[in-house]
Write an enzyme that holds these catalytic residues in place. Structure first.
Site, PDB file in Angstrom:
ATOM      1  N   ASP A 142       0.903  -9.727  -3.474  1.00  0.00           N
ATOM      2  CA  ASP A 142       0.227 -11.028  -3.498  1.00  0.00           C
ATOM      3  C   ASP A 142      -1.140 -10.930  -2.830  1.00  0.00           C
ATOM      4  O   ASP A 142      -2.118 -11.508  -3.292  1.00  0.00           O
ATOM      5  CB  ASP A 142       1.066 -12.085  -2.759  1.00  0.00           C
ATOM      6  CG  ASP A 142       2.429 -12.317  -3.381  1.00  0.00           C
ATOM      7  OD1 ASP A 142       2.568 -12.069  -4.596  1.00  0.00           O
ATOM      8  OD2 ASP A 142       3.344 -12.758  -2.666  1.00  0.00           O
ATOM      9  N   ASN A 182       2.651  -2.358  -9.242  1.00  0.00           N
ATOM     10  CA  ASN A 182       2.849  -1.347  -8.207  1.00  0.00           C
ATOM     11  C   ASN A 182       3.390  -0.074  -8.862  1.00  0.00           C
ATOM     12  O   ASN A 182       3.617  -0.032 -10.076  1.00  0.00           O
ATOM     13  CB  ASN A 182       3.759  -1.857  -7.077  1.00  0.00           C
ATOM     14  CG  ASN A 182       5.168  -2.205  -7.554  1.00  0.00           C
ATOM     15  OD1 ASN A 182       5.704  -1.567  -8.467  1.00  0.00           O
ATOM     16  ND2 ASN A 182       5.767  -3.215  -6.940  1.00  0.00           N
ATOM     17  N   ARG A 183       3.592   0.937  -8.060  1.00  0.00           N
ATOM     18  CA  ARG A 183       3.973   2.244  -8.598  1.00  0.00           C
ATOM     19  C   ARG A 183       5.270   2.193  -9.402  1.00  0.00           C
ATOM     20  O   ARG A 183       5.343   2.720 -10.516  1.00  0.00           O
ATOM     21  CB  ARG A 183       4.113   3.236  -7.435  1.00  0.00           C
ATOM     22  CG  ARG A 183       4.432   4.662  -7.833  1.00  0.00           C
ATOM     23  CD  ARG A 183       4.313   5.579  -6.634  1.00  0.00           C
ATOM     24  NE  ARG A 183       5.113   5.118  -5.490  1.00  0.00           N
ATOM     25  CZ  ARG A 183       5.026   5.625  -4.264  1.00  0.00           C
ATOM     26  NH1 ARG A 183       4.153   6.599  -4.023  1.00  0.00           N
ATOM     27  NH2 ARG A 183       5.778   5.174  -3.289  1.00  0.00           N
TER      28      ARG A 183
END
Length: 320
Positions: free
Chosen positions: A273, A205-206
């Protein structure tokens, strides 16, 4: 416009392809417990709210939630992990079997199954309590042998790293998967990505990507950093999920960005997920990386509108 129509996908054909797809998920599983209640007073013992619990729920979390998403989308999922020899492991296995997931759980009597207990009142989380241990080296070696044994039965491998010790042999797992001609997707953890070298796809993620590559001040800088990391680790692709900004897929051919599908963000836990589970299943069904990203983006947009560790169903995805 309907998503499948927009992507040029036939619903019946895609559903059949997903049903044939077989994905092996390896990583750190955990039992998510939710205690739901109401708060109407402050404790006289300390300045904390008193939650009167009225309902309890259990859900399969961590790597098990990746497998849940695959099964919910109509695919065949197997989960290989290490758990304790305890009541929580039995509960976790029961939940996964109920979802149609093949369980390959190594029980280690020396540890406790990871549990995340959340107390929720008025749809707000008051506190989370974590119970966890690292598995022994012996049981991890046994798991690696079983991984080798079942690899050929699957189309795609997903390694879901939650930093609990279950992926100690991740470099060897990547090597074995690539030698067997199986794409291997990884949800990474920590600031050392060297151990993931040679994977097909990483899905940070970021904030996870920023921890490894450093901050950026423009889209051009982000692309440069992502492509440099992809090249350094010899990845086929890198997918950075960017919350409200959507997600960007980096390949040798260039960067492909998609804005978020989320209409209402309620709870982002477990969205990663859903992304990697959908990506892995779509690739196992024969779709390209860009098409897989489109489905994963839509599925994540659905999941963040739900409370807690949740999944996207095939019906929900097909009517987006």
């Amino acid at each position: 416009m309907n998503l499948l129509h927009e992507l040029g996908l036939d619903r019946t054909t895609l559903s059949a392809d997903l049903a044939r797809a077989r994905v092996l998920v390896v990583g750190d599983v955990m039992l998510d417990r939710y205690w739901f209640g109401d708060v109407s007073r402050i404790s006289p013992e300390a300045p904390v709210p008193v939650a009167r619990i009225g309902r309890m729920e259990e859900r399969a979390g961590g790597a098990a939630n990746v497998a849940r998403n695959i099964a919910s989308l109509g695919g065949k999922a197997s989960i290989l992990s290490v758990v304790g020899d305890d009541e929580a492991a039995t509960a976790l296995e029961r939940l996964m079997l109920a979802d149609g997931i093949t369980t390959l759980l190594k029980r280690d009597a020396a540890i406790s199954t990871t549990i995340k207990l959340r107390v929720v009142a008025r749809q707000q989380q008051l506190i989370r309590l974590d119970f966890e241990d690292a598995p022994s080296r012996e049981i991890l070696a046994d798991k690696l042998e079983q991984y080798q044994a079942v690899l050929a039965e699957h189309d795609v491998v997903i390694l879901s790293d939650y930093g609990k010790g279950g992926l100690t042999h991740v470099a060897r797992m990547i090597e074995l998967a690539r030698a067997a001609g199986k794409p291997v997707l990884i949800d990474p953890k920590g600031d050392d990505y060297a151990k993931y070298a040679g994977a097909t796809l990483l899905t940070p993620n970021r904030s996870e990507f920023k921890e490894v590559a450093g901050s950026w001040h423009s889209e051009e800088q982000l692309i440069a950093k992502a492509q440099a990391l992809r090249s350094e680790l010899q990845l086929d692709a890198l997918l950075v999920t960017r919350s409200e900004e959507g997600m960007t897929l980096f390949r040798a051919e260039g960067a492909l960005h998609q804005p978020t599908f989320a209409r209402e963000v309620y709870d982002v836990s477990g969205a990663g997920d859903t992304v990697i589970g959908t990506m892995g299943l779509a690739l196992a069904a024969g779709l390209s990386l860009p098409l897989a990203m489109s489905l994963a983006n839509a599925a994540a947009g659905i999941v963040v509108g739900k409370l807690g560790t949740a999944v996207c169903t095939q019906q929900e995805l097909f009517v987006v």
